[in-house]
Write a protein that holds these residues in place. Structure first.
Motif, PDB file in Angstrom:
ATOM      1  N   ILE A  19      16.523  14.491 -18.608  1.00  0.00           N
ATOM      2  CA  ILE A  19      17.292  14.178 -17.399  1.00  0.00           C
ATOM      3  C   ILE A  19      16.538  14.615 -16.149  1.00  0.00           C
ATOM      4  CG2 ILE A  19      19.409  14.708 -16.139  1.00  0.00           C
ATOM      5  CD1 ILE A  19      20.812  14.944 -18.848  1.00  0.00           C
ATOM      6  N   ALA A  20      15.906  15.783 -16.211  1.00  0.00           N
ATOM      7  CA  ALA A  20      15.131  16.266 -15.067  1.00  0.00           C
ATOM      8  C   ALA A  20      13.943  15.362 -14.783  1.00  0.00           C
ATOM      9  CB  ALA A  20      14.653  17.700 -15.332  1.00  0.00           C
ATOM     10  N   PRO A  26       9.385   8.784 -10.448  1.00  0.00           N
ATOM     11  CA  PRO A  26       9.797   7.521  -9.810  1.00  0.00           C
ATOM     12  C   PRO A  26      10.164   6.472 -10.861  1.00  0.00           C
ATOM     13  CG  PRO A  26       7.414   7.715  -9.764  1.00  0.00           C
ATOM     14  CD  PRO A  26       7.924   9.008 -10.329  1.00  0.00           C
ATOM     15  N   THR A  27      11.257   6.727 -11.568  1.00  0.00           N
ATOM     16  CA  THR A  27      11.661   5.854 -12.684  1.00  0.00           C
ATOM     17  C   THR A  27      11.881   4.419 -12.224  1.00  0.00           C
ATOM     18  OG1 THR A  27      12.775   7.776 -13.657  1.00  0.00           O
ATOM     19  CG2 THR A  27      13.283   5.614 -14.591  1.00  0.00           C
ATOM     20  N   LYS A  28      12.511   4.258 -11.076  1.00  0.00           N
ATOM     21  CA  LYS A  28      12.795   2.920 -10.566  1.00  0.00           C
ATOM     22  C   LYS A  28      11.509   2.130 -10.351  1.00  0.00           C
ATOM     23  CE  LYS A  28      15.097   0.489  -6.771  1.00  0.00           C
ATOM     24  NZ  LYS A  28      15.887   0.638  -5.514  1.00  0.00           N
ATOM     25  N   TYR A  30       8.638   2.596 -11.841  1.00  0.00           N
ATOM     26  CA  TYR A  30       8.053   2.292 -13.144  1.00  0.00           C
ATOM     27  C   TYR A  30       8.722   1.071 -13.772  1.00  0.00           C
ATOM     28  CZ  TYR A  30       5.809   6.894 -13.001  1.00  0.00           C
ATOM     29  OH  TYR A  30       5.045   7.995 -12.659  1.00  0.00           O
ATOM     30  N   LEU A  31      10.047   1.013 -13.662  1.00  0.00           N
ATOM     31  CA  LEU A  31      10.780  -0.113 -14.243  1.00  0.00           C
ATOM     32  C   LEU A  31      10.449  -1.418 -13.519  1.00  0.00           C
ATOM     33  CD1 LEU A  31      14.291   1.511 -14.874  1.00  0.00           C
ATOM     34  CD2 LEU A  31      12.540   0.949 -16.573  1.00  0.00           C
ATOM     35  N   LEU A  32      10.312  -1.348 -12.203  1.00  0.00           N
ATOM     36  CA  LEU A  32       9.952  -2.543 -11.440  1.00  0.00           C
ATOM     37  C   LEU A  32       8.555  -3.036 -11.818  1.00  0.00           C
ATOM     38  CD1 LEU A  32      11.347  -1.526  -7.934  1.00  0.00           C
ATOM     39  CD2 LEU A  32      12.211  -3.354  -9.397  1.00  0.00           C
ATOM     40  N   GLN A  33       7.625  -2.112 -11.986  1.00  0.00           N
ATOM     41  CA  GLN A  33       6.284  -2.494 -12.420  1.00  0.00           C
ATOM     42  C   GLN A  33       6.310  -3.103 -13.819  1.00  0.00           C
ATOM     43  OE1 GLN A  33       3.841   1.021 -12.060  1.00  0.00           O
ATOM     44  NE2 GLN A  33       4.222   1.220  -9.855  1.00  0.00           N
ATOM     45  N   PHE A  34       7.178  -2.569 -14.654  1.00  0.00           N
ATOM     46  CA  PHE A  34       7.306  -3.114 -16.006  1.00  0.00           C
ATOM     47  C   PHE A  34       7.839  -4.542 -15.964  1.00  0.00           C
ATOM     48  CE2 PHE A  34      10.269  -3.906 -19.559  1.00  0.00           C
ATOM     49  CZ  PHE A  34       9.337  -4.008 -20.589  1.00  0.00           C
ATOM     50  N   VAL A  35       8.853  -4.789 -15.132  1.00  0.00           N
ATOM     51  CA  VAL A  35       9.407  -6.148 -15.020  1.00  0.00           C
ATOM     52  C   VAL A  35       8.332  -7.126 -14.537  1.00  0.00           C
ATOM     53  CG1 VAL A  35      11.073  -7.590 -13.781  1.00  0.00           C
ATOM     54  CG2 VAL A  35      11.776  -5.354 -14.658  1.00  0.00           C
ATOM     55  N   GLY A  63      19.781   1.176 -17.117  1.00  0.00           N
ATOM     56  CA  GLY A  63      19.203  -0.122 -17.461  1.00  0.00           C
ATOM     57  C   GLY A  63      19.514  -1.244 -16.501  1.00  0.00           C
ATOM     58  N   SER A  64      20.083  -0.935 -15.330  1.00  0.00           N
ATOM     59  CA  SER A  64      20.491  -2.003 -14.415  1.00  0.00           C
ATOM     60  C   SER A  64      19.304  -2.838 -13.932  1.00  0.00           C
ATOM     61  CB  SER A  64      21.236  -1.405 -13.214  1.00  0.00           C
ATOM     62  OG  SER A  64      20.431  -0.451 -12.544  1.00  0.00           O
ATOM     63  N   ILE A  65      18.168  -2.190 -13.653  1.00  0.00           N
ATOM     64  CA  ILE A  65      16.999  -2.931 -13.177  1.00  0.00           C
ATOM     65  C   ILE A  65      16.491  -3.880 -14.270  1.00  0.00           C
ATOM     66  CG2 ILE A  65      14.565  -2.704 -12.535  1.00  0.00           C
ATOM     67  CD1 ILE A  65      15.272  -0.272 -10.925  1.00  0.00           C
TER      68      ILE A  65
END
Length: 255
Positions: A19-20, A26-28, A30-35, A63-65
């Protein structure tokens, strides 16, 4: 007993670390780069995104992104199938981890408390309804519920089926919103609006929250009532009966 305490301690530490990390990293981004990367994968993209969704669910990553991204990349039909498969498999994985790692510990503690044991058994009997209602509610956190239900007696079949059905409306709504995005830039800035449909879905979810709360409370109360002997006196009845008795001979009530 000592090994159980050590196991719980290790899991708590791991959960705090995960969680920490999610909060700090910058999880968001990372997810955008993955998409963006998935966009270049062609026909294998949906499979890869669904697999990553499973991992994200287990690690408490929102998982919204990914859901919005699936709608943007492949439209509504393929997006719904991709996210539905990923979220259901992720929920199954987290459920399995919760039941495998902690269920024995919880069961041992529940067995020592008659009230908790009865409530746990009732959840097992009404598991499908409870899982379905909580999945339809936006108040109950998706990732936490996956592990929590693993600690109850709800059957794996009822859990998976109810989770899949209960998550479909929200999945369809966010995939549809994603399909209406003009670019990934809109996804990164949060520049999207579900309109009336999103508001109606949220209102419906709040109603389901109330229904779920009332339903679970009634199940618990019924289980406790059924556990009492048919003619068992209540505390109020015992107190009244005691006060109605006359004092023994030779004694007088205290004034």
């Amino acid at each position: 007993m000592k090994s159980s305490a050590i196991r719980i301690g290790v899991l708590v530490v791991l959960a705090v670390v995960v969680i920490a990390a999610i909060a700090i990293l910058p999880t968001k981004e990372y997810l955008l780069q993955f998409v963006e990367a998935v966009q270049r994968m062609g026909s294998t993209g949906p499979v890869v995104l669904a697999a990553v969704y499973v991992v994200a669910t287990v690690l408490f990553v929102p998982g919204s992104i990914l859901t919005l991204g699936a709608g943007f990349l492949w439209g509504v039909p393929i997006g719904i199938v991709t996210i539905s498969v990923g979220s259901t498999l992720g929920a199954a994985a987290a459920f399995g981890l919760g039941r495998t790692l902690l269920r024995d510990v919880i069961a041992a503690k529940v067995a020592k408390n008659e009230k908790f044991r009865l409530i746990d058994a009732a959840v097992g009997e009404q598991g499908f309804k409870i899982v379905l209602l909580t999945r339809l509610s936006p108040v109950f956190p998706f990732n936490l519920l996956n592990y929590s239900f693993g600690l109850t007696r709800v059957s794996f079949r009822d859990y998976i089926l109810a989770s899949w059905i209960g998550m479909l409306p929200g999945t369809a709504m966010y995939v549809y919103i994603g399909s209406a995005l003009k670019s990934l830039a809109d996804l990164s800035t949060g520049n999207y609006d579900g309109g009336l449909g999103q508001k109606l879905l949220f209102g419906f979810g709040l109603v389901m929250t109330v229904v779920a709360t009332v339903f679970i409370t009634r199940i618990a109360q019924k289980s406790l009532r059924d556990a009492l002997p048919p003619n068992a006196p209540t505390e109020n009845h015992e107190a009244k009966h005691s006060s109605d008795q006359s004092p023994p001979d030779g004694d007088s009530p205290v004034v």
